[in-house]
Motif scaffolding. Structure first.
Motif, PDB file in Angstrom:
ATOM      1  N   TRP A 148      -9.681  -1.495   3.714  1.00 56.78           N
ATOM      2  CA  TRP A 148     -10.025  -0.063   3.755  1.00 56.78           C
ATOM      3  C   TRP A 148      -9.856   0.386   5.194  1.00 56.78           C
ATOM      4  N   ASN A 149      -8.782   1.108   5.439  1.00 62.65           N
ATOM      5  CA  ASN A 149      -8.459   1.517   6.810  1.00 62.65           C
ATOM      6  C   ASN A 149      -9.025   2.916   7.102  1.00 62.65           C
ATOM      7  N   LYS A 150      -8.983   3.274   8.344  1.00 66.16           N
ATOM      8  CA  LYS A 150      -9.405   4.598   8.839  1.00 66.16           C
ATOM      9  C   LYS A 150     -10.917   4.810   8.712  1.00 66.16           C
ATOM     10  N   ILE A 151     -11.698   3.742   8.990  1.00 68.43           N
ATOM     11  CA  ILE A 151     -13.154   3.894   8.901  1.00 68.43           C
ATOM     12  C   ILE A 151     -13.686   4.775  10.029  1.00 68.43           C
ATOM     13  N   ASP A 152     -12.842   5.002  11.048  1.00 67.93           N
ATOM     14  CA  ASP A 152     -13.273   5.916  12.115  1.00 67.93           C
ATOM     15  C   ASP A 152     -13.488   7.312  11.533  1.00 67.93           C
ATOM     16  N   ARG A 153     -12.787   7.601  10.443  1.00 67.49           N
ATOM     17  CA  ARG A 153     -12.960   8.915   9.812  1.00 67.49           C
ATOM     18  C   ARG A 153     -13.978   8.881   8.682  1.00 67.49           C
ATOM     19  N   SER A 154     -13.990   7.758   7.943  1.00 64.45           N
ATOM     20  CA  SER A 154     -14.846   7.724   6.747  1.00 64.45           C
ATOM     21  C   SER A 154     -16.304   7.454   7.102  1.00 64.45           C
ATOM     22  N   LEU A 183     -11.932  -1.488   8.216  1.00 60.80           N
ATOM     23  CA  LEU A 183     -11.481  -1.495   9.615  1.00 60.80           C
ATOM     24  C   LEU A 183     -10.775  -0.193   9.979  1.00 60.80           C
ATOM     25  N   SER A 184     -10.432  -0.107  11.248  1.00 59.10           N
ATOM     26  CA  SER A 184      -9.602   1.005  11.692  1.00 59.10           C
ATOM     27  C   SER A 184      -8.490   0.454  12.570  1.00 59.10           C
ATOM     28  N   ALA A 185      -7.268   0.668  12.125  1.00 58.73           N
ATOM     29  CA  ALA A 185      -6.119   0.131  12.857  1.00 58.73           C
ATOM     30  C   ALA A 185      -5.949   0.847  14.188  1.00 58.73           C
ATOM     31  N   THR A 186      -6.110   2.171  14.184  1.00 60.06           N
ATOM     32  CA  THR A 186      -5.855   2.908  15.426  1.00 60.06           C
ATOM     33  C   THR A 186      -6.996   2.743  16.426  1.00 60.06           C
ATOM     34  N   ASP A 187      -8.230   2.600  15.919  1.00 58.30           N
ATOM     35  CA  ASP A 187      -9.364   2.476  16.837  1.00 58.30           C
ATOM     36  C   ASP A 187      -9.757   1.014  17.101  1.00 58.30           C
ATOM     37  N   GLY A 235       0.843  -1.193   0.000  1.00 53.61           N
ATOM     38  CA  GLY A 235       0.000   0.000   0.000  1.00 53.61           C
ATOM     39  C   GLY A 235       0.870   1.231   0.000  1.00 53.61           C
ATOM     40  N   LYS A 236       0.283   2.330  -0.421  1.00 53.32           N
ATOM     41  CA  LYS A 236       1.090   3.553  -0.498  1.00 53.32           C
ATOM     42  C   LYS A 236       1.383   4.088   0.915  1.00 53.32           C
ATOM     43  N   PRO A 237       2.305   4.991   1.027  1.00 51.10           N
ATOM     44  CA  PRO A 237       2.668   5.501   2.355  1.00 51.10           C
ATOM     45  C   PRO A 237       1.469   6.113   3.086  1.00 51.10           C
ATOM     46  N   ASN A 238       1.492   5.995   4.411  1.00 53.32           N
ATOM     47  CA  ASN A 238       0.526   6.644   5.294  1.00 53.32           C
ATOM     48  C   ASN A 238      -0.894   6.099   5.273  1.00 53.32           C
ATOM     49  N   VAL A 239      -1.095   4.937   4.661  1.00 50.91           N
ATOM     50  CA  VAL A 239      -2.451   4.372   4.705  1.00 50.91           C
ATOM     51  C   VAL A 239      -2.681   3.627   6.013  1.00 50.91           C
ATOM     52  N   GLY A 240      -1.567   3.360   6.759  1.00 47.28           N
ATOM     53  CA  GLY A 240      -1.731   2.710   8.070  1.00 47.28           C
ATOM     54  C   GLY A 240      -1.148   1.306   8.153  1.00 47.28           C
ATOM     55  N   LYS A 241      -0.187   0.988   7.296  1.00 49.80           N
ATOM     56  CA  LYS A 241       0.387  -0.363   7.288  1.00 49.80           C
ATOM     57  C   LYS A 241       1.074  -0.686   8.623  1.00 49.80           C
ATOM     58  N   SER A 242       1.920   0.237   9.065  1.00 51.17           N
ATOM     59  CA  SER A 242       2.632  -0.027  10.323  1.00 51.17           C
ATOM     60  C   SER A 242       1.652  -0.112  11.483  1.00 51.17           C
ATOM     61  N   SER A 243       0.663   0.743  11.464  1.00 51.21           N
ATOM     62  CA  SER A 243      -0.323   0.709  12.548  1.00 51.21           C
ATOM     63  C   SER A 243      -1.018  -0.654  12.579  1.00 51.21           C
ATOM     64  N   LEU A 244      -1.366  -1.169  11.416  1.00 45.72           N
ATOM     65  CA  LEU A 244      -2.058  -2.459  11.367  1.00 45.72           C
ATOM     66  C   LEU A 244      -1.143  -3.573  11.875  1.00 45.72           C
TER      67      LEU A 244
HETATM   68  P1  GDP Z   1       2.107   3.497   6.783  1.00 51.41           P
HETATM   69  O1  GDP Z   1       2.992   4.547   6.216  1.00 51.41           O
HETATM   70  O2  GDP Z   1       1.221   2.916   5.749  1.00 51.41           O
HETATM   71  O3  GDP Z   1       2.853   2.455   7.556  1.00 51.41           O
HETATM   72  O4  GDP Z   1       1.123   4.244   7.800  1.00 51.41           O
HETATM   73  P2  GDP Z   1       1.226   4.448   9.374  1.00 51.41           P
HETATM   74  O5  GDP Z   1       0.789   3.229  10.093  1.00 51.41           O
HETATM   75  O6  GDP Z   1       2.540   5.022   9.726  1.00 51.41           O
HETATM   76  O7  GDP Z   1       0.081   5.522   9.594  1.00 51.41           O
HETATM   77  C1  GDP Z   1       0.103   6.792   8.991  1.00 51.41           C
HETATM   78  C2  GDP Z   1      -0.772   7.745   9.782  1.00 51.41           C
HETATM   79  O8  GDP Z   1      -2.119   7.313   9.706  1.00 51.41           O
HETATM   80  C3  GDP Z   1      -0.431   7.796  11.256  1.00 51.41           C
HETATM   81  O9  GDP Z   1      -0.532   9.115  11.682  1.00 51.41           O
HETATM   82  C4  GDP Z   1      -1.466   6.928  11.905  1.00 51.41           C
HETATM   83  O10 GDP Z   1      -1.725   7.282  13.230  1.00 51.41           O
HETATM   84  C5  GDP Z   1      -2.649   7.178  10.997  1.00 51.41           C
HETATM   85  N1  GDP Z   1      -3.596   6.057  11.034  1.00 51.41           N
HETATM   86  C6  GDP Z   1      -3.297   4.749  10.853  1.00 51.41           C
HETATM   87  N2  GDP Z   1      -4.400   3.999  10.965  1.00 51.41           N
HETATM   88  C7  GDP Z   1      -5.438   4.843  11.251  1.00 51.41           C
HETATM   89  C8  GDP Z   1      -6.824   4.668  11.462  1.00 51.41           C
HETATM   90  O11 GDP Z   1      -7.379   3.575  11.471  1.00 51.41           O
HETATM   91  N3  GDP Z   1      -7.564   5.795  11.705  1.00 51.41           N
HETATM   92  C9  GDP Z   1      -6.991   7.033  11.744  1.00 51.41           C
HETATM   93  N4  GDP Z   1      -7.785   8.054  11.977  1.00 51.41           N
HETATM   94  N5  GDP Z   1      -5.679   7.221  11.526  1.00 51.41           N
HETATM   95  C10 GDP Z   1      -4.913   6.149  11.286  1.00 51.41           C
END
Ligand code: GDP
Length: 468
Positions: free
Chosen positions: A343-349, A366-370, A230-239
């Motif tokens: 599809w991540n970040k559903i807490d926002r979408s 899903l939402s990785a952070t929530d 996936g592209k940067p910042n989609v939440g890969k590391s968070s997941l």
């Molecule tokens: P990566 O670059 O794909 O590994 O993405 P990161 O895991 O580093 O996440 C990038 C940013 O997205 C960070 O600021 C996370 O806190 C945020 N983020 C990741 N998952 C979620 C989510 O489920 N919901 C929200 N609102 N933010 C998220």
């Protein structure tokens, strides 16, 4: 496979410092070495009994003091005479002891052992069958308790026994068919009278069961290879953190270099997953620079890993929706590998956690952070892998075993077709029936080492560590 019977020596313990280190020698007659180093002969060193003595250099001075144990053939690991010298486990003292053994063994042709050569001799001298020999390596390499338990069971012969039983059943049925072929007048009733079809059905059911346990074991041994793209910042590391953190997982980052692939091994319900992070896949740096040569090689390697994956997790931002970059990543996915589109970040979408089976892929919201919908993903991964938590005994099978079991299954399926009621037992179909049984028997036997080609044996043993 011809056995090179010249005596071999190696340090059997792991490199580094430890309380005890062991040098092991195996061969036909090791008394000259025993005499030179331990000052003992056949009459003064009792086999299988530890004797404390100095290990002597040629000039008579001691290298170390420790225990010498002599195992007389065939009552040893290799089936040959074996001498074990247990000294202090320092790398230098062990090297000195090994060098001294080689020096003292010049006249009997003592040489350094190749990787796995002790176990190879055990196999060639019928101390272990091939599946058990492989279990030795698997036990040493086991990285989870469950894997070690399964390897230990295979080593004790549990897997070999089910394979032997299957081979015996197939052989018996085959003998029955071949006997009938010799007496053509009885042939017509053969299939009914001997209940050959029933016997074959029972064998096939057992084989299916063995295959299921072996596939589970192979998963336990090798883990499910999952690529996180996936592209940067989609939440890969968070997941990855969520998946790793909420399990009693052993998280082992195995990084080559930072520019190489990074694999994290986690567990879901006891199933190991090797998650390959593709963070390195990028076309241009954040400052607008393109990847340099070294990075490009790293990226290509990562794509090479993708093509070997069992599952691809393609992560997208549900809040922003699909983009052109996502499309580009999708285009590079190889055919035939299941894709889960996350599809991540559903807490926002505002989407609800859900699994959607679509024609192109499975979509999970899903939402990785929530921590929303994470269990849906876990469940989907277990489903794709076919992981059965309730299976108690798993044979720590290797790919080689699965291929042999699969082939045997196909031969038995063909045998069943030749013996089917529609296919009235004619001379020819009985012939073919017997032939399919023979092929199935051969493939099953290859698991425990009969009919196993020499080059394959070479490959299997060369992957062992030296001294084993
Ligand atoms: P990566 O670059 O794909 O590994 O993405 P990161 O895991 O580093 O996440 C990038 C940013 O997205 C960070 O600021 C996370 O806190 C945020 N983020 C990741 N998952 C979620 C989510 O489920 N919901 C929200 N609102 N933010 C998220």
């Amino acid at each position: 496979m011809t056995l090179d019977t010249s005596p071999i020596a190696a340090i059997a313990t792991a490199p580094g410092r430890g309380g005890i280190g062991v040098v092991r020698i195996s061969g036909k007659n090791l008394w000259p070495v025993v005499q030179a180093i331990c000052g003992k002969d056949e009459h003064s060193l009792t086999p299988r009994q530890a004797t404390y003595l100095p290990f002597k250099r040629a000039d008579g001075r001691a290298i170390d003091q420790g225990l010498a144990i002599y195992f007389k053939a065939p009552h040893s690991y290799t089936g040959e005479d074996v001498l074990e010298l247990q000294g202090h486990g320092g790398p230098v003292v062990m090297q000195m002891l090994l060098a001294r053994c080689l020096e003292a063994g010049v006249d009997i042709g003592l040489r350094l052992a190749e990787p796995g050569e002790f176990t190879q001799r055990a196999f060639l001298n019928d101390k272990l069958d091939l599946a058990q020999a492989e279990a030795v390596a698997d036990l040493i390499e086991a990285s989870t308790e469950a894997a070690a338990k399964s390897a230990s069971e295979s080593l004790s012969g549990a897997f070999s026994k089910v394979i032997h039983d299957l081979v015996n059943k197939v052989t018996n049925l085959r003998m029955l068919v071949e006997a009938t072929l010799d007496f053509p007048e009885e042939e017509i009733d053969f299939l009914e009278q001997s209940d050959a079809r029933g016997q074959l059905a029972a064998i096939r059911a057992t084989l299916d069961d063995v295959f299921m346990h072996a596939s589970q074991g192979a998963l336990l041994r090798d883990g499910l290879n999952v690529v996180l793209a996936g592209k940067p910042n989609v939440g890969k590391s968070s997941l990855l953190n969520v998946l790793a953190g909420s399990d009693v997982a052993i998280v082992t980052p195995i990084a080559g270099t930072t520019r190489d692939k990074v694999t994290e091994t986690i567990q879901i319900e006891g199933m190991p997953l090797n998650i390959i992070d593709t963070a390195g896949i990028r076309e241009a740096g954040e400052d607008g620079s393109g990847p340099d040569e070294v990075e490009r090689i790293g990226i290509e390697r990562t794509w090479g890993e993708v093509s070997k994956a069992d599952v691809i997790l393609h992560m997208l931002d549900a809040d922003r929706g699909p983009t052109l970059e996502d499309e580009k990543i999708t285009e590079r996915f190889p055919d035939g590998i299941p894709v889960i589109r996350i599809w991540n970040k559903i807490d926002r979408s505002g989407h609800k956690p859900a699994v959607d089976q679509m024609s192109d892929a499975t979509h999970i919201y899903l939402s990785a952070t929530d921590h929303l919908g994470i269990d849906l993903l876990r469940g989907e991964l277990l489903r794709i892998a076919g992981w059965q938590q309730t299976v108690e005994s798993r044979y720590l099978a290797r790919e080689r075993h699965l291929i042999a079991l699969k082939a045997a299954r196909e031969y038995l399926e063909s045998a069943a077709a030749h013996a089917s009621v529609d296919n009235q037992s004619s001379d020819q179909s009985l012939d073919l029936f017997a032939e399919e049984l023979r092929l199935a028997q051969e493939r099953l036997s290859s698991i425990t080492g009969k009919f196993t080609p020499d080059d394959l044996l070479g490959v299997i043993f060369s992957r062992f560590c030296i001294g084993k």
